[in-house]
Enzyme design. Structure first.
Site, short mmCIF file in Angstrom:
data_model
loop_
_atom_site.label_atom_id
_atom_site.label_comp_id
_atom_site.label_asym_id
_atom_site.label_seq_id
_atom_site.Cartn_x
_atom_site.Cartn_y
_atom_site.Cartn_z
CG HIS A 123 -1.83 0.80 0.98
ND1 HIS A 123 -1.94 2.16 1.55
CD2 HIS A 123 -3.41 0.94 1.26
CE1 HIS A 123 -3.30 2.99 1.39
NE2 HIS A 123 -3.50 2.11 1.43
CD GLN A 203 -6.72 -4.29 4.54
OE1 GLN A 203 -7.97 -5.11 4.29
NE2 GLN A 203 -6.99 -3.34 3.68
CE LYS A 226 -7.49 -0.29 6.35
NZ LYS A 226 -7.75 0.59 5.35
N1 PLP Z 1 -1.62 -0.35 5.03
C1 PLP Z 1 -2.63 -1.30 3.63
C2 PLP Z 1 -2.14 -2.65 3.60
C3 PLP Z 1 -4.03 -1.02 4.06
O1 PLP Z 1 -4.61 -1.46 3.51
C4 PLP Z 1 -4.28 0.31 4.26
C5 PLP Z 1 -5.53 0.56 4.34
O2 PLP Z 1 -6.21 0.53 3.29
C6 PLP Z 1 -2.82 1.44 5.19
C7 PLP Z 1 -2.12 0.82 5.18
C8 PLP Z 1 -2.91 2.70 5.73
O3 PLP Z 1 -4.58 2.32 6.50
P1 PLP Z 1 -5.01 3.97 7.25
O4 PLP Z 1 -5.14 4.86 5.55
O5 PLP Z 1 -6.13 2.89 8.51
O6 PLP Z 1 -3.54 4.76 7.92
#
Ligand code: PLP
Length: 405
Positions: A123, A203, A226
């Protein structure tokens, strides 16, 4: 505890609403999960009965809020399989957790010529902070490729590890494809070259038991929203002895030992990294979410795996539909394309049937480039999803496929 989806769904008030006159079919859980009533109530209770600032007051409300806040840290530790909660730092979410490490650990440990090993399926939150840390230090970002099935290429991973590798950062589970990475093995390999390991658990946390000591990593980050908790709260776990050697991330109240215009000293972890008033209600409600989830976790995982198998079979049977990411180890995330249709159109047409999915690059532009596609449509399940919802998705997609043919 009996696992009856129809009964469990009643714990989530939003699941009873209509969208465009249809029952909501919420399949965007990888973006954010829905919240059980106990979590919503915990927020209401905190503000209606317990609101006070933590760590400073001598009055009853402040003491109660402090106790509840610190109790939440204990719950988080239990959730991560830890005996000691000292390494659990409350942050805004995984993004802030990773930025915290890139800023504090990165600033003090990365030098010109060092390498930061990432995988192609990360991500953006686990890419960009490292790019910035690399630019600042002269270190280099090295990327492990992903196989056509959507798995990290472990042979390449082994080959790319070297004494230059100072940090290995990877997702426990891919948000775009659902692939579960062999995190224990990847960490073990990274440790053979002495690298520090950060796992992005965003995730994973909502899908199966996370056991941080068994993983053997140095940092683990996840987001509350999440994991059935509120937005604005998340956790970065770090080895306490490592955290204590790092400079603070932000500066202000709560994180200091003594302030003097001649010089200031800082507290140890976790307070060292929690400058200012934290998200007290968020931490309390997150703990409620985790306590709701933990007793159901094993059954939830088994149910989701059945949903994944059913949905995969149904979607595979749709002519012209191509699944993207078919690793044998997956959580219930299905990314796909339909011949002749743009993912955004698929998402819009599903929405008209009350089905919420996500379309686009899923904050994984490098992965999409790697796979040679502009984006996907992604249906992501949680334990409160039902087989009836799998059916609704398949029926609606079959209709859409005919429209696009
Ligand atoms: N890492 C992964 C694998 C994610 O799916 C996400 C969000 O979709 C994030 C990091 C970032 O999470 P957040 O936006 O809650 O900080």
């Amino acid at each position: 505890m009996a696992f009856d989806v129809a009964t469990l769904r009643q714990d989530f008030p939003i699941l009873g609403r209509l969208v465009h006159g249809r029952p909501l079919t919420y399949l965007d859980n990888a973006a954010t999960s829905q919240k059980p009533q106990v979590v919503i109530q915990a927020l209401v209770d905190y503000y209606s009965k317990g609101n006070a600032n933590v760590h400073r007051g001598v009055h009853l409300l402040s003491e109660e809020a402090t106790q509840a806040f610190e109790r939440s840290r204990e719950v988080v530790a239990r959730f991560l399989g830890l005996k000691d909660s000292r390494g659990c730092v409350f942050v805004r979410g995984a993004t802030e957790g990773i930025n915290l490490v890139a800023e504090t650990w990165g600033r003090t440990h990365l030098r010109a010529g060092d390498e930061i090993l990432l995988t192609a399926l990360e991500h953006h939150a686990n890419i960009v902070p490292w790019q910035v840390a690399a630019e600042r230090s002269g270190a280099k970002v090295v990327v492990v490729p992903v196989t056509p099935r959507g798995e990290v290429d472990l042979d390449a991973f082994r080959r790319l590890l070297s004494p230059r590798t100072k940090l290995v950062a990877f997702a426990h589970v891919s948000n775009a494809l659902g692939t579960v990475n062999p995190a224990v093995e990847m960490t073990r390999l990274a440790k053979t070259v002495g690298a520090t390991v950060l796992i992005d658990g965003c995730q994973a946390a909502a899908h199966f038991k996370v056991d941080v000591p068994a993983l053997g990593c140095d940092f683990y980050a996840f987001s509350g929203h999440k994991t059935f908790g509120p937005t604005g709260i998340g956790v970065l776990w770090g080895r306490p002895e490592l955290l204590d050697t790092l400079p603070p991330y932000q500066f202000g109240g709560d994180m200091i030992r003594k302030v003097d215009f001649e010089g200031t000293t800082f507290r140890e972890a976790p307070e060292r990294f929690e400058a200012g008033t934290p998200d007290i209600s968020g931490a309390i409600a997150l703990a409620v979410a985790l306590e709701y989830f933990m007793p159901r976790q094993a059954d939830a995982h088994a149910h989701e795996q059945k949903l994944l198998a059913a949905a995969t079979e149904r979607l595979r049977a749709i002519k012209g539909l191509r699944l993207i990411g078919e690793a044998p180890e997956k959580v219930a995330v299905l990314s796909f394309l339909i011949e002749g249709g743009h993912p955004h159109d698929i998402g819009t047409l599903l929405d008209a049937d009350g089905i919420a999915i996500r379309t686009g690059h899923h904050c994984c532009m490098p992965l999409m480039k790697h796979l040679g596609i502009p984006g996907t449509a992604r249906a992501s399940f949680a334990f409160y999803n039902s087989f009836e919802e799998v059916d609704r998705l398949a029926v609606s997609l079959e209709k859409i496929r005919k429209m696009m043919a």
